[in-house]
Design an enzyme around this catalytic site. Structure first.
Site, PDB file in Angstrom:
ATOM      1  N   ARG A 180      -0.749   4.146  -6.445  1.00 53.41           N
ATOM      2  CA  ARG A 180      -2.102   3.961  -6.990  1.00 53.41           C
ATOM      3  C   ARG A 180      -2.955   5.215  -6.827  1.00 53.41           C
ATOM      4  O   ARG A 180      -3.692   5.589  -7.737  1.00 53.41           O
ATOM      5  CB  ARG A 180      -2.786   2.747  -6.350  1.00 53.41           C
ATOM      6  CG  ARG A 180      -2.146   1.437  -6.790  1.00 53.41           C
ATOM      7  CD  ARG A 180      -2.729   0.256  -6.045  1.00 53.41           C
ATOM      8  NE  ARG A 180      -2.416   0.403  -4.620  1.00 53.41           N
ATOM      9  CZ  ARG A 180      -3.166  -0.048  -3.628  1.00 53.41           C
ATOM     10  NH1 ARG A 180      -4.285  -0.700  -3.882  1.00 53.41           N
ATOM     11  NH2 ARG A 180      -2.805   0.123  -2.380  1.00 53.41           N
TER      12      ARG A 180
ATOM     13  N   ASN B 292      -2.166  -3.284  -7.285  1.00 52.94           N
ATOM     14  CA  ASN B 292      -0.904  -3.925  -6.929  1.00 52.94           C
ATOM     15  C   ASN B 292      -0.914  -5.377  -7.380  1.00 52.94           C
ATOM     16  O   ASN B 292      -1.920  -6.066  -7.234  1.00 52.94           O
ATOM     17  CB  ASN B 292      -0.686  -3.891  -5.412  1.00 52.94           C
ATOM     18  CG  ASN B 292      -0.328  -2.516  -4.895  1.00 52.94           C
ATOM     19  OD1 ASN B 292       0.119  -1.658  -5.635  1.00 52.94           O
ATOM     20  ND2 ASN B 292      -0.517  -2.312  -3.601  1.00 52.94           N
TER      21      ASN B 292
END
Length: 89
Positions: free
Chosen positions: A19, A37
């Site tokens: 990320r 996520n």
């Protein structure tokens, strides 16, 4: 003209800095969006911006950071829009 795509990245993409990798790359490409996520182990990514920058981002999503193992990326156009900047969650 601004376009948006949504991508779902699967493989070893959680717990490996994926990320933050997306956030850095989006900033380099001047893209807005998010990376988060999912409970099934994938990462969902929304990016909005110019088409050429989005294409570069899709290439980056397939590579990922050093410790990731990207097995695949599913991409589709999105009507969803993003706030300014790039968020991770």
């Amino acid at each position: 003209m601004q376009h948006c795509i949504k991508a779902w990245v699967y493989g070893k993409v959680q717990g490996v800095g994926y990320r933050m990798f997306c956030k850095r790359r989006a900033k380099e490409l001047n893209l807005d969006g998010y990376a988060l996520n999912l409970s099934d182990g994938r990462v969902e990514v929304l990016v909005c911006g110019h088409s050429d920058a989005i294409e570069k981002m899709i290439e980056s999503l397939n590579e990922g950071p050093a410790f990731a193992q990207v097995l695949g990326v599913d991409v589709e156009p999105s009507q969803e829009t993003a706030a300014a900047g790039f968020m991770t969650g």
